[in-house]
Write an enzyme that holds these catalytic residues in place. Structure first.
Site, PDB file in Angstrom:
ATOM      1  N   ASP A 394      -2.969   2.090  -1.571  1.00 54.38           N
ATOM      2  CA  ASP A 394      -2.282   0.853  -1.182  1.00 54.38           C
ATOM      3  C   ASP A 394      -1.402   0.326  -2.312  1.00 54.38           C
ATOM      4  OD1 ASP A 394      -4.746   0.474  -2.576  1.00 54.38           O
ATOM      5  OD2 ASP A 394      -4.621  -1.677  -2.180  1.00 54.38           O
ATOM      6  N   GLU A 395      -0.396  -0.386  -1.920  1.00 52.69           N
ATOM      7  CA  GLU A 395       0.396  -1.243  -2.809  1.00 52.69           C
ATOM      8  C   GLU A 395       0.887  -0.564  -4.094  1.00 52.69           C
ATOM      9  OE1 GLU A 395      -1.550  -5.516  -1.552  1.00 52.69           O
ATOM     10  OE2 GLU A 395      -2.614  -4.363  -3.048  1.00 52.69           O
ATOM     11  N   ALA A 396       1.308   0.699  -3.976  1.00 54.50           N
ATOM     12  CA  ALA A 396       1.901   1.377  -5.148  1.00 54.50           C
ATOM     13  C   ALA A 396       3.400   1.100  -5.107  1.00 54.50           C
ATOM     14  CB  ALA A 396       1.598   2.870  -5.086  1.00 54.50           C
TER      15      ALA A 396
END
Ligand code: TNX
Length: 607
Positions: A394-396
């Site tokens: 997530d959220e890279a």
């Protein structure tokens, strides 16, 4: 002179008829008569109360179970009262025996009864595992043969007309519970099924069964039969031990909470920007350096391999599978502090104790990064008996899309090399399919073409919609801890959605199950964990277990209300949500906001 008392017109036959006043003086006789009338009145009242108590129905009804069972057939004439000399009998199978021992451990503190566990010889051929609780004098199989023969036939008999359960299998986790006047029998095809049946039995006893010390109570179980099995194979909760660290004992208690509500997976979010929580021999500084921080200025902490094994063993005994998450390639600031060689610029960033997301990532262009990923996954896999390895994803935000995809594909291969199956947040969707892979969907908009496309390519889904299942969201605007970026989640919002139909263009068959994540940026103690879990965790548990046909908000909140006294008796903190008709009782103080909220109010992307 003999005195013959007159019959009182008001009270029927004079109680003094039975009193010999022959030798008494008149004044004394009057006094004695007054006292005797009072005593007789008292005796009548006591007898009446005792009669009512003896004839009282069970305080819990057979259907008052969370999650709602598939089939419930009450028989009020068959209530069973647990006697002091009850024996728990179990088929000679070590896993079943262990469930019986756990049942005894659950019942002994409050009842004060010895409850010995003994072998039974009455195992039914169709259902190898039989656990019976009955009066010591009634242990034989005959009473069951007469009253409740086991096997598929009786399942058929119990079905409401039109429901085809002929030969219905109880499956991997189902159970059947029969309560007849002389005992309780739980039958299952597996130890997991028996264990779930034990959780049901626990809820059918008076709430005082949760007490840690003996209580004077009639331990009545309502009569009838329950036949039950889960809707979804995967039913989980996630605990973020990275933002704030929680010690082994806290995690064990959370496992107990899962087990009560028939949840069978504990997802541990073990690594994030604020801390690395699992020892890795090949990269010791991950914990020695990366484990010493957390959100705020607390000391952090981490699990040694033995700590983690203890958690896994404790969970396994409760038929809960641990799903370890190593969040990659983003959410890795703590790892970069420990090993700057993994950072894109090869410079150690400062430790991070805030609550922003999306700024960190391991260097996808350096082969050393893949050595790191391979070592970590191999060591964590070796500690983990369950089939899953969660690789985050997530959220890279800072990793370009192509690079991200290639990184995830390599990470998925490294998971496969350990013999495990990859799980990841739904941002993994664009990466190539890997055998069996599972995406955990946490979006806020159920129309997600990328995830639907990944499902067409073979992915299965765990549903954790942030607007319903994110237990770090506040209940209401005045909830002292938690976020609100996905909305406020009261009990009804946690309950009123259908995992089988939540995502557009995703068939129900692709849904492996549900999970309720608890992120802990604002959650700092076990009490706060419990306050956020209860009563919403049971709501999500019911969505994972119960057939859709049982879904009914009014029925659910009425059943849930009875659990408040159970949690009180067990010392579990909970939120007295106003939409649940709790019985009167002391209120549980809400946690104070112990952590100043820093920085962000939510993730930058809510895709
Ligand atoms: C989003 S959901 C996150 C977490 C945060 C959470 C807070 C997801 C996969 N990532 O990093 O802790 O929001 O609600």
């Amino acid at each position: 002179m003999p005195t013959t008392p007159a019959a009182s017109p008001d009270t029927g036959p004079d109680p003094l008829d039975r009193v010999d006043l022959d030798t008494r003086q008149p004044a004394v006789a009057d006094l004695t008569r007054t006292a005797a009338v009072a005593a007789a009145d008292l005796a009548r009242t006591v007898a009446q109360a005792a009669g009512e108590l003896l004839a009282a129905p069970a305080p819990v009804r057979l259907g008052d179970v969370v999650p709602a069972p598939e089939l419930v057939t009450p028989d009020p004439a068959a209530d069973f009262t647990l006697p002091e000399d009850a024996v728990i009998r179990v088929a000679a199978d070590p896993a079943a025996r262990d469930v019986a021992e756990q049942l005894a451990d659950l019942l002994r503190p409050a009842t004060g009864y010895p409850l010995p566990v003994a072998d039974t010889t009455a195992a039914q051929p169709n259902h190898p595992l039989v656990l019976t609780v009955s009066a010591a004098a009634q242990q034989g199989s005959e009473s069951w043969q007469e009253t409740a023969p086991g096997g598929a036939e009786i399942v058929q008999d119990l079905a409401p007309s039109g429901v085809d359960v002929v030969g219905a299998a109880l499956g991997e986790e189902g159970y059947r519970l029969d309560v007849i006047g002389t005992g309780v029998r739980i039958t299952a095809g597996t130890a997991a099924g028996l264990f779930h049946g034990v959780q049901t039995l626990r809820q059918l006893l008076p709430a005082a069964v949760e007490s840690a010390t003996p209580v004077a109570e009639r331990w009545v179980v309502p009569g009838g039969t329950i036949v039950d099995r889960p809707r979804f194979a995967y039913r989980g909760a996630m605990l973020d031990v990275a933002r704030h660290f929680f010690g082994v004992e806290d995690v064990l208690r959370v496992i107990d909470h899962l087990a009560r509500y028939k949840l069978n997976h504990l997802h541990l979010h073990l690594t994030d920007d604020q801390g690395w929580r699992i020892a890795v021999d090949a990269w010791p500084k991950l914990t020695e350096v990366g484990g010493t921080t957390e959100v705020g200025d607390g000391p952090g902490g981490w699990y040694t391999k033995d700590d983690y094994r203890r958690i896994v063993r404790y969970a396994a005994r409760r038929h809960v599978t641990v799903v370890p998450e190593i969040d990659l390639p983003g959410h890795t600031n703590a790892a970069l502090v420990a090993y700057p060689e993994l950072a894109p610029g090869k410079v150690a960033p400062p430790p991070y104790t805030g609550t922003e997301v999306g700024f960190s990532y391991v260097d996808p262009a350096d082969e050393r990064t893949y050595d790191f990923v391979a070592d970590v996954l191999r060591e964590v896999a070796a500690l983990t008996p369950g089939p899953w390895l969660h690789i985050g994803g997530d959220e890279a935000f800072k990793v370009p899309a192509d690079t991200y995809r290639a990184f995830i594909e390599r990470a998925q291969d490294l998971v496969a090399a350990t013999g495990k199956t990859a799980v990841g947040w739904h941002q993994l969707a664009p990466a190539a399919h890997a055998d069996g892979r599972v995406l955990q969907w946490w979006g806020t908009n159920g129309d997600d073409p990328a995830t639907a496309e990944a499902v067409r390519r073979g992915a299965r889904l765990i549903l954790s919609p942030a607007k319903h299942a994110y237990l770090d969201m506040k209940y209401a605007p005045d909830t002292p801890i938690g976020h609100d970026w996905a909305g406020l989640i009261d009990v009804r919002t946690a309950y009123d959605w259908d995992p089988g139909a939540h995502l557009a263009d995703v068939p129900a068959e692709a849904v492996l199950g549900v999970e309720a994540p608890l992120w802990t940026e604002s959650v700092t103690s076990l009490t706060e964990i419990e306050f956020m879990l209860f009563p919403r965790l049971p709501a999500v548990a019911e969505l994972g277990w119960s057939p859709r046909a049982t879904h009914d908000w009014d029925g659910f909140r009425a059943r849930l209300a009875g659990h408040g006294s159970r949690w009180r008796a067990a010392g579990i903190a909970y939120h007295r949500a106003p939409e649940v008709p709790w019985p009167a009782g002391p209120t549980v103080p809400a946690p104070r906001s112990s952590q100043p909220q820093r920085g962000r109010s939510g993730p930058q992307s809510r895709s």
